[in-house]
Design a protein around this motif. Structure first.
Motif, PDB file in Angstrom:
ATOM      1  N   VAL A   4       0.860  -1.179   0.000  1.00 56.17           N
ATOM      2  CA  VAL A   4       0.000   0.000   0.000  1.00 56.17           C
ATOM      3  C   VAL A   4       0.893   1.225   0.000  1.00 56.17           C
ATOM      4  O   VAL A   4       1.853   1.305   0.775  1.00 56.17           O
ATOM      5  N   ILE A   5       0.593   2.182  -0.865  1.00 53.99           N
ATOM      6  CA  ILE A   5       1.377   3.410  -0.982  1.00 53.99           C
ATOM      7  C   ILE A   5       0.726   4.487  -0.121  1.00 53.99           C
ATOM      8  O   ILE A   5      -0.440   4.825  -0.316  1.00 53.99           O
ATOM      9  N   PHE A   6       1.475   5.001   0.846  1.00 52.90           N
ATOM     10  CA  PHE A   6       0.975   6.043   1.738  1.00 52.90           C
ATOM     11  C   PHE A   6       1.466   7.404   1.265  1.00 52.90           C
ATOM     12  O   PHE A   6       2.659   7.583   0.992  1.00 52.90           O
ATOM     13  N   ASP A   7       0.542   8.368   1.208  1.00 59.37           N
ATOM     14  CA  ASP A   7       0.908   9.755   0.927  1.00 59.37           C
ATOM     15  C   ASP A   7       1.208  10.469   2.239  1.00 59.37           C
ATOM     16  O   ASP A   7       0.807  10.024   3.311  1.00 59.37           O
ATOM     17  N   GLY A   8       1.874  11.606   2.106  1.00 54.09           N
ATOM     18  CA  GLY A   8       2.169  12.382   3.302  1.00 54.09           C
ATOM     19  C   GLY A   8       0.919  12.899   3.990  1.00 54.09           C
ATOM     20  O   GLY A   8       0.887  13.034   5.214  1.00 54.09           O
ATOM     21  N   LEU A  10      -2.046  11.334   3.733  1.00 52.96           N
ATOM     22  CA  LEU A  10      -2.955  10.188   3.853  1.00 52.96           C
ATOM     23  C   LEU A  10      -4.147  10.286   2.904  1.00 52.96           C
ATOM     24  O   LEU A  10      -5.234   9.807   3.216  1.00 52.96           O
ATOM     25  N   SER A  11      -3.933  10.903   1.756  1.00 51.03           N
ATOM     26  CA  SER A  11      -5.005  10.981   0.759  1.00 51.03           C
ATOM     27  C   SER A  11      -5.147   9.686  -0.036  1.00 51.03           C
ATOM     28  O   SER A  11      -6.185   9.438  -0.647  1.00 51.03           O
ATOM     29  N   PHE A  12      -4.100   8.878  -0.067  1.00 50.93           N
ATOM     30  CA  PHE A  12      -4.050   7.605  -0.788  1.00 50.93           C
ATOM     31  C   PHE A  12      -4.270   7.797  -2.299  1.00 50.93           C
ATOM     32  O   PHE A  12      -4.707   6.866  -2.980  1.00 50.93           O
ATOM     33  N   ASN A  13      -3.971   8.987  -2.794  1.00 45.98           N
ATOM     34  CA  ASN A  13      -4.134   9.232  -4.230  1.00 45.98           C
ATOM     35  C   ASN A  13      -3.160   8.383  -5.051  1.00 45.98           C
ATOM     36  O   ASN A  13      -3.536   7.843  -6.101  1.00 45.98           O
ATOM     37  N   ARG A  14      -1.937   8.254  -4.575  1.00 52.46           N
ATOM     38  CA  ARG A  14      -0.960   7.426  -5.302  1.00 52.46           C
ATOM     39  C   ARG A  14      -1.362   5.954  -5.276  1.00 52.46           C
ATOM     40  O   ARG A  14      -1.201   5.246  -6.274  1.00 52.46           O
ATOM     41  N   GLN A  15      -1.906   5.506  -4.163  1.00 52.45           N
ATOM     42  CA  GLN A  15      -2.369   4.124  -4.072  1.00 52.45           C
ATOM     43  C   GLN A  15      -3.539   3.880  -5.020  1.00 52.45           C
ATOM     44  O   GLN A  15      -3.572   2.878  -5.747  1.00 52.45           O
ATOM     45  N   VAL A  16      -4.480   4.804  -5.038  1.00 49.34           N
ATOM     46  CA  VAL A  16      -5.637   4.670  -5.932  1.00 49.34           C
ATOM     47  C   VAL A  16      -5.196   4.701  -7.385  1.00 49.34           C
ATOM     48  O   VAL A  16      -5.664   3.904  -8.212  1.00 49.34           O
ATOM     49  N   ASN A  17      -4.291   5.601  -7.717  1.00 52.16           N
ATOM     50  CA  ASN A  17      -3.792   5.683  -9.092  1.00 52.16           C
ATOM     51  C   ASN A  17      -3.090   4.382  -9.501  1.00 52.16           C
ATOM     52  O   ASN A  17      -3.222   3.926 -10.652  1.00 52.16           O
ATOM     53  N   SER A  18      -2.366   3.790  -8.567  1.00 56.27           N
ATOM     54  CA  SER A  18      -1.696   2.532  -8.863  1.00 56.27           C
ATOM     55  C   SER A  18      -2.711   1.414  -9.108  1.00 56.27           C
ATOM     56  O   SER A  18      -2.553   0.616 -10.044  1.00 56.27           O
ATOM     57  N   VAL A  19      -3.761   1.362  -8.276  1.00 55.12           N
ATOM     58  CA  VAL A  19      -4.804   0.342  -8.455  1.00 55.12           C
ATOM     59  C   VAL A  19      -5.532   0.546  -9.774  1.00 55.12           C
ATOM     60  O   VAL A  19      -5.788  -0.418 -10.517  1.00 55.12           O
ATOM     61  N   VAL A  20      -5.853   1.786 -10.089  1.00 51.82           N
ATOM     62  CA  VAL A  20      -6.568   2.085 -11.337  1.00 51.82           C
ATOM     63  C   VAL A  20      -5.714   1.716 -12.547  1.00 51.82           C
ATOM     64  O   VAL A  20      -6.195   1.104 -13.513  1.00 51.82           O
ATOM     65  N   ARG A  21      -4.435   2.079 -12.500  1.00 53.76           N
ATOM     66  CA  ARG A  21      -3.545   1.799 -13.627  1.00 53.76           C
ATOM     67  C   ARG A  21      -3.386   0.297 -13.863  1.00 53.76           C
ATOM     68  O   ARG A  21      -3.529  -0.187 -14.998  1.00 53.76           O
TER      69      ARG A  21
END
Length: 232
Positions: A4-8, A10-21
């Motif tokens: 799981v990718i954590f943002d500074g 905690l928006s999890f935008n990078r995690q969501v983008n990774s899942v979507v991609r």
């Protein structure tokens, strides 16, 4: 590798983008071979490659932005269209209902509430058995179901913490669901409850759209009765 990718923030935008991609990559691959698969094999493939990604650690998505939720919902919608072999213009709601899939927002809450249920009944790992709950006066008549809520925190990220969000979701459930006799029964009751909430929300949206399209009917007794029934 699962992670799981954590943002500074905690928006999890990078995690969501990774899942979507990664999900879109798999969906494009599946779309090239779905003609050769039976419906049951296609369903297994989508659950293995798409649903597993959407469900992985999804309890962390509680309280994230609606834009991020919409991106995840788009993945689920595309997977549902591919599985039901429907057209792009077909409405997505009947597809999700036919597949017995809950929308992303409800699957997030479903996971959190399932963890709470297992924690209260000693079925979760010891590290999760920390929720304070109100002891019933007579456990034989009133099984434990009320979870104590941590103090409110003014910061948005703080209120997304499991110790705060989980008790609020749990205590908002009908008592009959909280007193389910088994995990399977709890899942069944909770899914039915979420489907009813989903149906009511869709009905409210349709009534609002109908009101905007035909404002002269908004004052009619029939319209007001339908609106009250959808809200309550």
């Amino acid at each position: 590798m699962l992670s799981v990718i954590f943002d500074g923030d905690l928006s999890f935008n990078r995690q969501v983008n990774s899942v979507v991609r990664s999900s879109f990559f798999q969906l494009r691959a599946i779309s090239k071979i779905w003609h050769f698969l039976s419906p049951s094999n296609l369903e297994r493939l989508i659950h293995a490659l798409i649903s597993s990604r959407l469900d992985y650690c999804n309890s962390l998505y509680h309280g994230i932005s609606q834009a991020a939720i919409s991106c995840l919902q788009l993945i689920q919608n595309v997977a549902a269209r591919l599985l039901t072999r429907s057209k792009k213009r077909d409405h997505i709601i009947p597809m999700l209902a036919s597949l017995h899939w809950l929308p992303i927002h409800f699957t997030i809450n479903f996971k959190i509430l399932l963890i709470v249920y297992k924690s209260l009944h000693g079925l979760a790992p010891i590290s999760l058995n920390f929720l304070p709950f109100t002891e019933p006066q007579d456990p034989q008549i009133h099984p434990l179901w009320h979870v104590g809520c941590a103090p409110f925190i003014e910061k948005k990220a703080g209120n997304r913490a499991f110790s705060i969000a989980a008790p609020r979701l749990w205590n908002s459930l009908p008592e009959a669901i909280r007193q389910a006799e088994s995990v399977d029964a709890f899942k069944r009751y909770l899914k039915t409850h979420f489907y009813s909430l989903f149906s009511v929300s869709i009905l409210c949206i349709l009534l609002i759209v109908f009101n905007l399209s035909f404002p002269f009917l908004s004052d009619s007794p029939g319209f007001k009765l339908c609106l009250n029934m959808s809200l309550f």
